[in-house]
Design an enzyme around this catalytic site. Sequence first.
Site, PDB file in Angstrom:
ATOM      1  N   HIS A 167       0.832  -1.208   0.000  1.00  0.00           N
ATOM      2  CA  HIS A 167       0.000   0.000   0.000  1.00  0.00           C
ATOM      3  C   HIS A 167       0.870   1.262   0.000  1.00  0.00           C
ATOM      4  O   HIS A 167       0.673   2.169  -0.807  1.00  0.00           O
ATOM      5  CB  HIS A 167      -0.947   0.029   1.203  1.00  0.00           C
ATOM      6  CG  HIS A 167      -1.612   1.369   1.358  1.00  0.00           C
ATOM      7  ND1 HIS A 167      -2.731   1.725   0.651  1.00  0.00           N
ATOM      8  CD2 HIS A 167      -1.261   2.458   2.086  1.00  0.00           C
ATOM      9  CE1 HIS A 167      -3.049   2.981   0.945  1.00  0.00           C
ATOM     10  NE2 HIS A 167      -2.181   3.447   1.815  1.00  0.00           N
ATOM     11  N   HIS A 178       1.437   4.947  -2.813  1.00  0.00           N
ATOM     12  CA  HIS A 178       1.722   6.371  -2.594  1.00  0.00           C
ATOM     13  C   HIS A 178       2.896   6.943  -3.380  1.00  0.00           C
ATOM     14  O   HIS A 178       2.925   8.147  -3.645  1.00  0.00           O
ATOM     15  CB  HIS A 178       2.007   6.624  -1.103  1.00  0.00           C
ATOM     16  CG  HIS A 178       0.777   6.634  -0.252  1.00  0.00           C
ATOM     17  ND1 HIS A 178      -0.057   7.722  -0.184  1.00  0.00           N
ATOM     18  CD2 HIS A 178       0.233   5.693   0.561  1.00  0.00           C
ATOM     19  CE1 HIS A 178      -1.055   7.456   0.647  1.00  0.00           C
ATOM     20  NE2 HIS A 178      -0.902   6.221   1.111  1.00  0.00           N
ATOM     21  N   GLU A 191      -5.616   9.530  -0.557  1.00  0.00           N
ATOM     22  CA  GLU A 191      -5.992   8.109  -0.456  1.00  0.00           C
ATOM     23  C   GLU A 191      -7.058   7.688  -1.467  1.00  0.00           C
ATOM     24  O   GLU A 191      -6.976   6.605  -2.031  1.00  0.00           O
ATOM     25  CB  GLU A 191      -6.495   7.779   0.964  1.00  0.00           C
ATOM     26  CG  GLU A 191      -5.433   7.872   2.051  1.00  0.00           C
ATOM     27  CD  GLU A 191      -4.383   6.757   2.006  1.00  0.00           C
ATOM     28  OE1 GLU A 191      -4.451   5.880   1.125  1.00  0.00           O
ATOM     29  OE2 GLU A 191      -3.475   6.794   2.859  1.00  0.00           O
ATOM     30  N   SER A 229      -4.093   0.547  -4.719  1.00  0.00           N
ATOM     31  CA  SER A 229      -3.545  -0.647  -4.078  1.00  0.00           C
ATOM     32  C   SER A 229      -4.624  -1.673  -3.768  1.00  0.00           C
ATOM     33  O   SER A 229      -4.362  -2.682  -3.126  1.00  0.00           O
ATOM     34  CB  SER A 229      -2.778  -0.255  -2.800  1.00  0.00           C
ATOM     35  OG  SER A 229      -3.612   0.456  -1.913  1.00  0.00           O
TER      36      SER A 229
HETATM   37 FE   LIG Z   1      -2.119   5.379   2.651  1.00  0.00          FE
END
Ligand SMILES: [Fe+2]
Length: 300
Positions: free
Chosen positions: A133, A138, A181, A203
């Site tokens: 993730h 990111h 996010e 993700s």
């Molecule tokens: Fe995150």
Amino acid sequence: MAAATAKLQEQFDAGLETRADFTIDQPLSRYGAVDHAVWDQLYRRQAGLLAGRANDTFLAGAAQIGLNVAHVPSFEAVSERLMRATGWRIVAVPGLVPDRIFFEHLANRRFPVTWWIRRPDELDYLQEPDCFHDLFGHVPLLTNPVFADAIEAYGQTALAAHARDPRTLTLLARLYWYTVEFGLMRDPGAPNGVTIYGAGIVSSKGESIYSVESPAPNRIAFDLDRVLRTRYRIDTFQKTYFVIDSFGQLFDALGAGVASRLADPASLLDAEPFGAGDVLAGDTVLTRGTGAGWRDEGDV
Ligand SMILES: [Fe+2]
């Protein structure tokens, strides 16, 4: 599952030397064949799913920093490439770090990445962020100079606002949630008119499809005040996605926009928050969701 994972993490972390800023040296020798296979499988699956669904710069960025490998990447090697691109680097951490420490890292162009990776039976869902993730989700967009500056600006604003008034954390969390996010970007060339840039979506196998293709969620044009007042879901796919036009707009919102809004946060803190699935009269609605499969309780 959460308890099992926490226990596993505790066991993994035993003996790791954690510095005052919560960073560690990535313990490369602790990854086994199963860990490398999980990265390989997740990377190939998500890269396939995201072609045409994610923002163009996402997959290009992932390859640019060397995430397209059949093993858990070396954080040092990723950092070197990222540093050349935008002056950001990544640092290994045992897991979630305290808010102030997190903001400090962002404000100094360091992205904290959890070192351990999920188990093979957790490919589709994990409650807490792991290496896949944090790194795959990111870091690829941090190769984009405007996005990279936006995250640094967020870190600086968050650090100052949180130090002045810790209650602003709720507002800062909503903004991060609905952009970094779970953000979508308008893209007239994409099949559904939007592409994905949020780390929580890219993700996740299920949400990569749901966020852009399902008729259930609302897709609403991004508005800073609206987002700062909107609750969200942590246990299901989002009821609402907020859609930006460009990373330039994101930079304005995460930088000067929220800094000026949080200079005097009283009205935002006092206002009754909106529900995660609400559609308001003032919204620019791109897609009004059918609400199929929603549960009422559970907004945070
Ligand atoms: Fe995150």
